[in-house]
Design a protein around this motif. Structure first.
Motif, mmCIF file in Angstrom:
data_model
loop_
_atom_site.group_PDB
_atom_site.id
_atom_site.type_symbol
_atom_site.label_atom_id
_atom_site.label_comp_id
_atom_site.label_asym_id
_atom_site.label_seq_id
_atom_site.Cartn_x
_atom_site.Cartn_y
_atom_site.Cartn_z
ATOM 1 N N ALA A 75 0.643 -0.087 -7.392
ATOM 2 C CA ALA A 75 1.269 -1.407 -6.767
ATOM 3 C C ALA A 75 1.019 -1.214 -5.098
ATOM 4 C CB ALA A 75 2.872 -1.096 -6.906
ATOM 5 N N ALA A 76 -0.095 -0.716 -4.920
ATOM 6 C CA ALA A 76 -0.421 -0.446 -3.414
ATOM 7 C C ALA A 76 -1.441 -1.410 -2.611
ATOM 8 C CB ALA A 76 -0.987 0.998 -3.159
ATOM 9 N N PRO B 192 -3.200 -4.695 -1.157
ATOM 10 C CA PRO B 192 -2.373 -5.553 -0.124
ATOM 11 C C PRO B 192 -1.830 -6.887 -0.508
ATOM 12 C CG PRO B 192 -4.726 -5.022 0.250
ATOM 13 C CD PRO B 192 -4.494 -4.307 -1.052
ATOM 14 N N ASP B 193 -2.591 -7.287 -1.849
ATOM 15 C CA ASP B 193 -1.982 -8.586 -2.083
ATOM 16 C C ASP B 193 -0.824 -8.402 -3.123
ATOM 17 O OD1 ASP B 193 -3.819 -10.066 -0.644
ATOM 18 O OD2 ASP B 193 -5.208 -9.758 -2.338
ATOM 19 N N GLN B 194 -0.648 -7.172 -3.608
ATOM 20 C CA GLN B 194 0.290 -6.977 -4.622
ATOM 21 C C GLN B 194 1.588 -6.274 -4.225
ATOM 22 O OE1 GLN B 194 -1.897 -3.223 -6.687
ATOM 23 N NE2 GLN B 194 -1.211 -4.831 -8.068
ATOM 24 N N THR B 195 1.761 -6.027 -3.012
ATOM 25 C CA THR B 195 2.964 -4.847 -2.737
ATOM 26 C C THR B 195 4.071 -5.504 -2.948
ATOM 27 O OG1 THR B 195 1.460 -4.207 -0.898
ATOM 28 C CG2 THR B 195 3.514 -3.610 -0.659
ATOM 29 N N HIS B 196 4.359 -6.862 -2.907
ATOM 30 C CA HIS B 196 5.976 -7.247 -3.223
ATOM 31 C C HIS B 196 6.046 -7.820 -4.580
ATOM 32 C CE1 HIS B 196 7.227 -6.529 1.066
ATOM 33 N NE2 HIS B 196 5.961 -6.912 1.647
ATOM 34 N N LEU B 197 4.967 -8.047 -5.332
ATOM 35 C CA LEU B 197 5.009 -8.693 -6.536
ATOM 36 C C LEU B 197 6.143 -7.757 -7.529
ATOM 37 C CD1 LEU B 197 1.490 -10.000 -7.163
ATOM 38 C CD2 LEU B 197 3.393 -11.369 -6.665
ATOM 39 N N PRO B 198 5.756 -6.421 -7.476
ATOM 40 C CA PRO B 198 6.564 -5.854 -8.504
ATOM 41 C C PRO B 198 8.151 -5.784 -8.058
ATOM 42 C CG PRO B 198 4.769 -4.638 -7.883
ATOM 43 C CD PRO B 198 4.839 -5.575 -6.777
ATOM 44 N N LEU B 199 8.561 -6.203 -6.887
ATOM 45 C CA LEU B 199 9.910 -6.033 -6.562
ATOM 46 C C LEU B 199 10.669 -7.591 -6.551
ATOM 47 C CD1 LEU B 199 9.201 -4.610 -2.880
ATOM 48 C CD2 LEU B 199 9.654 -3.425 -5.076
ATOM 49 N N GLN B 200 9.845 -8.440 -7.170
ATOM 50 C CA GLN B 200 10.451 -9.895 -7.542
ATOM 51 C C GLN B 200 11.180 -9.678 -8.704
ATOM 52 O OE1 GLN B 200 9.755 -12.478 -5.551
ATOM 53 N NE2 GLN B 200 8.134 -10.911 -4.487
ATOM 54 N N MET C 255 6.590 1.468 2.009
ATOM 55 C CA MET C 255 7.394 0.680 0.746
ATOM 56 C C MET C 255 8.518 1.450 0.081
ATOM 57 S SD MET C 255 6.287 -2.370 1.376
ATOM 58 C CE MET C 255 6.788 -3.134 0.021
ATOM 59 N N GLU C 256 8.501 2.753 0.281
ATOM 60 C CA GLU C 256 9.378 3.762 -0.471
ATOM 61 C C GLU C 256 10.854 3.365 -0.686
ATOM 62 O OE1 GLU C 256 7.677 4.937 1.814
ATOM 63 O OE2 GLU C 256 6.749 6.758 1.621
ATOM 64 N N ASP C 257 11.518 2.634 0.337
ATOM 65 C CA ASP C 257 12.909 2.386 0.335
ATOM 66 C C ASP C 257 12.903 1.314 -0.684
ATOM 67 O OD1 ASP C 257 13.459 4.312 2.010
ATOM 68 O OD2 ASP C 257 13.737 3.041 3.660
ATOM 69 N N ASP C 258 12.169 0.191 -0.381
ATOM 70 C CA ASP C 258 11.898 -1.248 -1.099
ATOM 71 C C ASP C 258 11.865 -0.704 -2.822
ATOM 72 O OD1 ASP C 258 12.334 -2.508 0.737
ATOM 73 O OD2 ASP C 258 10.443 -3.242 1.286
ATOM 74 N N TYR C 259 10.928 0.208 -2.815
ATOM 75 C CA TYR C 259 10.495 0.584 -4.325
ATOM 76 C C TYR C 259 11.964 1.300 -5.114
ATOM 77 C CZ TYR C 259 6.069 -1.829 -5.008
ATOM 78 O OH TYR C 259 5.116 -2.892 -4.915
ATOM 79 N N SER C 260 12.345 2.304 -4.282
ATOM 80 C CA SER C 260 13.451 3.299 -4.602
ATOM 81 C C SER C 260 14.671 2.234 -5.104
ATOM 82 C CB SER C 260 13.929 3.950 -3.621
ATOM 83 O OG SER C 260 13.168 4.767 -3.241
ATOM 84 N N VAL D 2 11.019 8.915 -11.579
ATOM 85 C CA VAL D 2 9.979 8.220 -10.844
ATOM 86 C C VAL D 2 9.313 9.058 -9.710
ATOM 87 C CG1 VAL D 2 9.405 6.490 -9.621
ATOM 88 C CG2 VAL D 2 10.405 5.947 -11.743
ATOM 89 N N THR D 3 8.190 9.172 -9.536
ATOM 90 C CA THR D 3 7.605 9.824 -8.420
ATOM 91 C C THR D 3 6.809 8.730 -7.644
ATOM 92 O OG1 THR D 3 7.321 11.733 -9.604
ATOM 93 C CG2 THR D 3 5.964 11.715 -7.486
ATOM 94 N N PHE D 4 7.045 8.560 -6.168
ATOM 95 C CA PHE D 4 6.221 7.680 -5.479
ATOM 96 C C PHE D 4 5.130 8.254 -4.768
ATOM 97 C CE2 PHE D 4 10.307 5.525 -5.465
ATOM 98 C CZ PHE D 4 10.103 4.589 -6.046
ATOM 99 N N ILE D 5 3.802 7.752 -4.713
ATOM 100 C CA ILE D 5 2.774 8.479 -4.147
ATOM 101 C C ILE D 5 2.170 7.151 -3.335
ATOM 102 C CG2 ILE D 5 0.351 9.312 -4.648
ATOM 103 C CD1 ILE D 5 1.104 10.051 -7.404
ATOM 104 N N VAL D 6 1.956 7.585 -2.137
ATOM 105 C CA VAL D 6 1.532 6.800 -0.967
ATOM 106 C C VAL D 6 0.074 6.566 -0.672
ATOM 107 C CG1 VAL D 6 1.582 5.956 1.481
ATOM 108 C CG2 VAL D 6 3.739 6.843 0.339
#
Lengths: 1105, 277
Positions: free
Chosen positions: B10-11, B13-21, B57-62, B72-76
């Motif tokens: 989900a990294a 540039p065009d998709q960063t916010h999409l999974p948060l919808q 984006m960790e906080d938003d995704y958390s 879940v593990t976040f990898i940047v």
């Protein structure tokens, strides 16, 4: 028995000559064989077996059966069958003709119809198969499925969308042309490659080109340019054809003949940008372009062939198509790389698309023609279809050949250099139609005529020898081999591969260079256009100059006899090691060729400044800078003025203007204006040529004719004729005033002077042939026969000059030219007449794509007539091409008017009979028996007719309201009336001079006194009693570098055979053997004419000088 | 062998916010898209998931992963270096195990049977090696997807042995190289956005990344197809790509029409149609 020749697995049986086998059969056996073949071709599942059976049937009905029919050969051709043929419903036509044959018995007429139907069905079947294969090649199929813009999967490459100073970059594709060292006897015809892949072998060389003396260095002559534009249209420009158009609808993309941009349109379609599947979908082009390139975007595609003349036999147009397709494919991501060379699979794909493009555009090339896409020297060979190929089980070979590019290890650079050092590549200037030759080759291949089949095997042996010589760099041997190929197999298969012009050039090259002339090399399908002369390398520079001079001098000698499209040129060339090659022109280099701006800039300058887009301004700016800084743009601004204010051509090559010529040739302005008025008001026209529908038109009865097809005239009649000949009572009048429109498709050369065929080892003209017959008859009668050739404004000077140059062929008797005394001025046709000719008259329907092209062309021509002015004078051509002869009725009265008859009467006071015949009636001669019959009958006019065949169109012998007379096809009230008639007019007429003069209310004394006023009045009086026909003729307009357009024009004429309707001169009709009465109208007839015994018959009549 | 790990990328540039919808699931719950993906993965047997995200984006995704935070593990991915690189960022997380790869901007829905993820995992249990989910796709969609060519595995129509995989092929190339027996004309098997990735693929990606930056994964998958047995399986269901125009709307409608509120949603749609031209 004959089926064995098709189905046997044994090559020795399968490759037997049909002619040889048929020669042992009688008519009954041949008819039985035909029944079996017809049944077989209807039921066989194998395409090529079916096609071969069709060709067998054609050949039997055309060449073998008619000779064996001993019964009365007259027979009717059912009109319904003819209609079927016109509409390409061949099966229906064949069934109709077979039913007639069954009911009425076999006849020459019905066999000619069956032959035509089988022949056309065979070619249709082959063409359908090739097209099916083109569609089913993988990589082409998707384009036929795509029917909606949103289904368009292609996208423009992002590199082409990045602007710099408002200018989009330009993708340039540069492609060499191809020349073939040998095509192994036209083995590159698709049909041959697909049936006999083992025999389809070509050595094909990619070359850069320059016109010697005009261009600096050889470059890839074919260029295609593509760029994005900020308008949702496709802008197409052909620099060489000076044509440009902005296309904003899908329908226009598929309208091929609307302008000169058909090839570019075919490339846009075949590359998948506008896929063929979307034709007729009613969708929007802008939507489609948006899907590919983004909102508001479109394409500009520009083509250039660097002014390489048409007819070069270097496959310029096919390679241009391939270059355009390649550029379009690169631009839409269909190749791995935007620039550079293509990969082998990509080249094959371009080839597949080029084949598709040629089909879409209604043209057709050989499968080697896209050879320029590949680099260097290559062997192109047919390939046997494998299980996964769409052709498998249908044809033996694949549609697409395989290419082997020779490496340095196979053909070293020294050998390549040797080729460059010895070959003089030229364009002789003739632009001939190679289509009929390709049909002949296919037909002969399928019939396995023994000499031709042997020739094919020899050609296949020669290719290996040529390759060996090439690899060794042995140009002397190579020259000898290409000459042997030309003299041997090629001319064995197709004698028409050579012509008088080529033979003269070879002879003169030999004389000029002696031992240093190493050979001749025919390029492409036939000679006369692109050709090669191989010389010792140390004489190449000299040969470049001398060959041009030799060609020019030879052309000048023959230009009135043969159709030349332009003056000959010599090329400089070099081998191209890349094949097609792309590069991206950016920033300051983003320029199209200088000549492009001559077309584009005037339009921009004429536009309102506010209407110019930022891209338009950037384009003007770019051009302005280039004009100042780039050497190749140095004369651009000057040339721009020429483009803005073009000059027009108003004089003939001789310097005469149209008005000079009209005055000189007795143009009757008053009569012309009356005809115009009548045309405009609809009083005259094509429809008005016809007799009233209530006229009864029936076939003649046996008592109306004397038939000499089975029995010859009696010994008494022969003696009577011989006596008249010996007494010097007879002269021959050959009609040679016409332009021979069908012979040269309106090129305006003299048919009479055309060296059309070889007799006794030399090409002979029509004139020489007719004189040879008169020489023989005169010699047999112990005298000489006066021979007159009628001429016209078009043919007089060339004929006079030509005959003088030939020393009158050493003709022993009086030989006179009778110049025409009247001329007409062609007019723009009326829309009414064009529609009548094209929409109301039965028309030959063409093959699907060709028909589309023709429909589009006709729509354009109707538009041209409407916009140019219906029934206005046709003046937009060379002045001589604007005039027309006024019909062959006038040609004999001209003898009276111009003093020729007076001279004759002075020379031969006993003269009492004239034999008049057409220039193309080669079998007509002073046969004593027929002459005796004419004398014995005491008729004023004795017309010779022949039994009708399907191709004999344009009238015939009929009972019109109960009276036998010759009736022109133009006057038939209904098309089907002609099909009731058994006999066709040969035009040959025996004329009793005294009765003929009496018809004009003249006598011999009037002629000797040469009272011009009285004679002119007399002629006008008789002429007024004859109908005036309005006709449409094709006229060629030549322009550019070997380009030709054909326009329909209106003219009027009065015709000789209408004299048979006059009651005050007695007419009589003789049925003569076909070989005597048939006419040679079209060069495509030559091969059959040679094969069916006609040439031999004519030769027997001749005594050559 | 059972697959227990999954990676979601989900990294981009065009998709960063999409999974948060936030969208309404087929059960009528309003959830983030990412939570829905995770629901699907965990309910199908996945035990731990790594999400590759862009920096910051960790906080938003958390907050978006909702109840699954422990698994879940976040990898940047520190820079936008392409899809293949994003996948490779999870190399340490997956170790030497086969794992499930999902796209963060896609929603997968099968209204009539097992979920798409469980279909793929079920198929993976029956095979070894790499496996990709594919679906017949019309040729007009080729500019958007990786596409495979190959032959059907005898005895099992659902599996295809991949011989070639191309990223966004032209229809011409597709017709020449990617035709698979049994499909309707003009249709090709395109990637569905779900793969079972093997350690050998990760090795291939590593090698490919050492030569070129910003690679699509398809290039490495194609190389694997040339060197080992690599299968594809046809999945029943739909994918919704939120990155396409109206992608989110389509996904929402797809979910709603597959759930208990179907009639209500359809009534709304018809009313809307009636109100507009």
């Amino acid at each position: 028995m004959l089926l064995n020749l098709i189905t046997s697995q044994d090559a020795a049986i399968r490759d037997q000559s049909l002619a040889e086998v048929c020669s042992h059969f009688d008519a009954r056996t041949l008819l039985d064989e035909c029944d079996q073949l017809d049944h077989f071709r209807r039921t066989s599942g194998n395409l090529y077996d079916r096609v071969r059976a069709l060709f067998f049937l054609y050949s039997i009905h055309r060449f073998h059966l008619p000779k064996k029919l001993t019964a009365d050969q007259t027979g009717a051709i059912p009109f319904h069958g003819h209609e079927g043929l016109l509409a390409r419903r061949f099966e229906e036509a064949i069934d109709t003709f077979l039913a007639t044959q069954k009911a009425d018995g076999p006849s020459d007429a019905i066999s000619s119809s069956l032959a035509a139907a089988y022949h056309q069905l065979a070619f249709q079947t082959l063409a359908n198969q090739v097209r099916k294969s083109v569609r089913t090649v993988r990589g082409n199929q998707w384009m036929f499925r795509m029917g909606h813009p949103q289904d368009q999967p292609l996208r423009i490459r992002p590199e082409l969308l990045k602007t710099d100073n408002n200018l989009f970059p330009i993708l340039r594709e540069r492609t060499p042309v191809r020349m073939d060292l040998t095509h192994s006897a036209w083995s590159d015809i698709f049909f041959l490659g697909m049936d006999f892949p083992e025999g389809a072998r070509v050595i094909n060389v990619s070359v850069n080109l320059a016109v010697h003396g005009r261009d600096d260095v050889p470059t890839p002559p074919v260029e295609a340019y593509l760029r994005i534009i900020d308008r949702p249209v496709i802008r197409l420009t052909s620099i060489d054809l000076q044509a440009s158009a902005e296309i904003d609808s899908l329908a226009e993309v598929f309208d091929f003949a609307k302008d000169y941009l058909g090839l570019l349109k075919a490339a846009v379609i075949a590359s998948g940008i506008v896929p063929p599947g979307i034709e007729g979908s009613g969708q929007s082009l802008a939507d489609l372009l948006e899907q590919i390139a983004g909102p508001g975007k479109g394409f500009e595609i520009v083509s250039s062939v660097n002014d390489i003349p048409k007819g070069s036999r270097l496959a310029v147009s096919t390679n241009l198509l391939a270059a355009l397709i390649s550029a379009c494919m690169r631009a839409t991501g269909q190749t791995a790389s935007l620039t550079g060379e293509l990969t082998e699979p990509e080249r094959r794909l371009v080839l597949a698309r080029a084949v598709l493009g040629e089909w879409i555009g209604g043209s057709g090339g050989g499968w080697q023609d896209s050879g320029g896409v590949w680099p260097g020297i290559k062997m192109i060979e047919g390939e046997i279809a494998g299980e996964t190929d769409p052709e498998y089980g249908i044809s033996r070979g694949r549609l697409m050949p395989k290419h082997h590019v020779f490496g340095e290890d196979e053909i070293p650079s020294s050998a390549r250099q040797a080729l460059e050092d010895s070959l003089i590549l030229v364009h002789g200037g003739m632009a001939s139609n190679v289509g009929p030759i390709l049909e002949m080759v296919t037909e002969k291949y399928l019939l396995r005529a023994s000499a031709e089949w042997q020739g094919r095997q020899e050609a296949l042996q020669l290719i290996d020898q040529i390759l060996t010589a090439l690899k060794a760099g042995d140009m002397k041997t190579l020259g000898a081999l290409t000459t042997e190929n030309f003299r041997g197999p090629l001319q064995t298969i197709i004698p028409w591969a050579t012509n008088h012009f080529t033979e003269m050039l070879i002879q003169r090259a030999q004389e000029e260079f002696g031992e240093d002339f190493w050979g001749f090399w025919m390029l492409g399908g036939m000679s006369g256009g692109g050709m090669g002369f191989i010389v010792a390398p140390e004489r190449k520079e000299e040969a470049l100059h001398r060959m041009k001079e030799i060609m020019l001098v030879t052309k000048r000698e023959l230009e009135n006899a043969l159709p030349f499209a332009m003056d000959p040129v010599v090329y400089d060339f070099s081998l191209n090691p890349h094949g097609t090659f792309g590069d991206l022109l950016k920033k300051n280099d983003a320029l199209l060729p200088p000549t492009y701006y001559q077309l584009a800039v005037p339009q921009l300058l004429r536009a309102e400044p506010d209407a110019l887009s930022s891209t338009d301004r950037a384009e003007l700016h770019q051009f302005a800078i280039a004009s100042k800084t780039q050497p190749k743009f140095s004369s651009s601004v000057q040339n721009l003025f020429h483009s803005l204010i073009p000059e027009s051509q108003t004089t003939d090559p001789s310097g005469s203007s149209l008005s000079d010529l009209l005055t000189e040739h007795g143009f009757d302005r008053e009569q012309h204006e009356q005809i115009r008025k009548d045309l405009q008001s609809g009083r005259i026209g094509l429809a008005q040529n016809r007799l009233s529908p209530s006229t009864s038109i029936e076939d003649v009865e046996p008592r109306d004719v004397t038939n000499y097809t089975q029995n010859e005239p009696s010994a008494e009649l022969v003696a009577l004729g011989e006596q008249a000949l010996a007494a010097g009572e007879v002269a021959v009048v050959t009609l040679a005033a016409g332009a021979g429109s069908r012979w040269t498709q309106g090129a305006g050369v003299c048919k009479a002077l055309h060296p059309f065929s070889k007799f006794e080892g030399r090409h002979r003209t029509f004139i020489e042939t007719h004189l040879a017959k008169s020489r023989r008859r005169g010699s047999e009668a112990g005298t000489t026969v006066p021979h007159i050739f009628t001429t016209s404004y078009l043919t007089h000077r060339p004929t006079e000059h030509f005959l003088a140059h030939q020393n009158h062929y050493h003709y022993p008797g009086p030989l006179h030219l009778s110049p025409g005394r009247s001329v007409g001025l062609r007019m723009i046709p009326t829309e009414r007449d064009l529609r009548f000719a094209w929409e109301e008259m039965p028309q030959q329907t063409l093959d699907e794509q060709q028909q589309k092209v023709r429909d589009s062309l006709r729509t354009a021509l109707i538009g041209w007539a409407r916009n140019t002015g219906q029934a206005e004078d046709y003046t937009d051509n060379l002045p001589l091409q604007c005039l027309h002869p006024v019909g062959h009725f006038f040609e004999l009265p001209n003898l009276l008017l111009n003093g020729t008859l007076r001279t004759l009467l002075q020379e031969r006071p006993n003269l009492s009979t004239l034999m008049l015949h057409n220039i193309d009636t080669l079998g007509a001669d002073l046969d004593p028996g027929l002459l005796g019959h004419h004398l014995n009958s005491k008729s004023g006019l004795t017309f010779e007719v022949i039994t009708r065949r399907l191709e004999d169109r344009g009238g015939g012998l009929a009972r019109v309201n109960g009276h036998p007379r010759l009736l022109e096809g133009l006057a038939m009230s209904r098309e089907e009336d002609e099909f009731k008639l058994s006999f066709y007019n040969s035009m040959t007429t025996w004329i009793d001079l005294n009765q003929f003069l009496a018809l004009f209310e003249l006598n011999r004394q009037d002629i000797l006194q040469n009272d011009q006023t009285k004679i002119a009045q007399a002629i006008r009086k008789v002429a007024s009693r004859l109908p005036t026909y309005i006709t449409l003729k094709d006229v060629k307009k030549r322009w550019g570098h070997g380009q030709e357009d054909v326009f329909p024009v209106t003219q009027f004429e009065k015709l000789w055979s209408d004299l048979s309707m006059l009651p005050d001169i007695e007419s009589h009709f003789l049925v003569v053997p076909r070989l005597r009465g048939q006419q040679l109208k079209d060069p495509a007839q030559l091969d059959s004419w040679l094969r069916d015994g006609s040439a031999e018959y004519v030769n027997r009549l001749c005594q050559w000088d | 062998m059972k697959i227990t790990k999954a990676v979601i990328t989900a990294a981009g540039p065009d998709q960063t916010h999409l999974p948060l919808q936030t969208i309404v699931s087929s059960t009528g719950e309003a959830k983030s898209m990412l939570a829905l993906l995770l629901d699907d993965a965990f309910s199908s047997g996945i035990e731990s998931v790594a999400i590759v995200i862009a920096p910051g984006m960790e906080d938003d995704y958390s907050s978006a992963v909702e109840s699954h935070l422990d698994q879940v593990t976040f990898i940047v991915q520190s820079a936008p270096d392409g899809f293949a690189h994003a996948v490779f960022c999870a190399n340490d997380f997956v170790g030497q195990e086969r794992f499930l790869l999902l796209l963060g901007d896609h929603i997968y829905l099968n209204p009539t049977g097992p979920s798409c993820v469980s279909q793929l995992l079920g198929a993976a249990e029956r095979t070894e090696g790499a496996l990709s989910a594919v679906q017949p796709t019309h040729e007009s969609q080729l500019p958007y997807y990786g596409t495979i060519g190959g032959k059907r595995v005898s005895g099992s129509d659902a599996f295809i042995e991949i011989s070639i995989a191309l990223e966004k092929p032209t229809p011409t190339v597709a017709e020449q190289e990617l035709i698979i027996p049994g499909l309707r004309s003009g249709k090709y098997l395109c990637y569905f956005g779900m793969h079972i990735i093997t350690p050998s693929i990760m090795e291939q990606v590593k090698m490919d990344l050492s030569q070129t930056e910003k690679l699509p994964l398809t290039l490495s998958l194609n190389a694997i197809a040339q060197s080992e047995r690599y299968l594809a399986v046809q999945i029943q269901g739909h994918r919704y790509n939120l990155g396409e125009p109206y992608g989110l709307l389509r996904a929402n409608l797809g979910m709603a029409l597959a759930g208990p509120d179907r009639d209500e949603v359809m009534t709304s749609i018809i009313e809307l149609i009636g109100l507009t031209k």
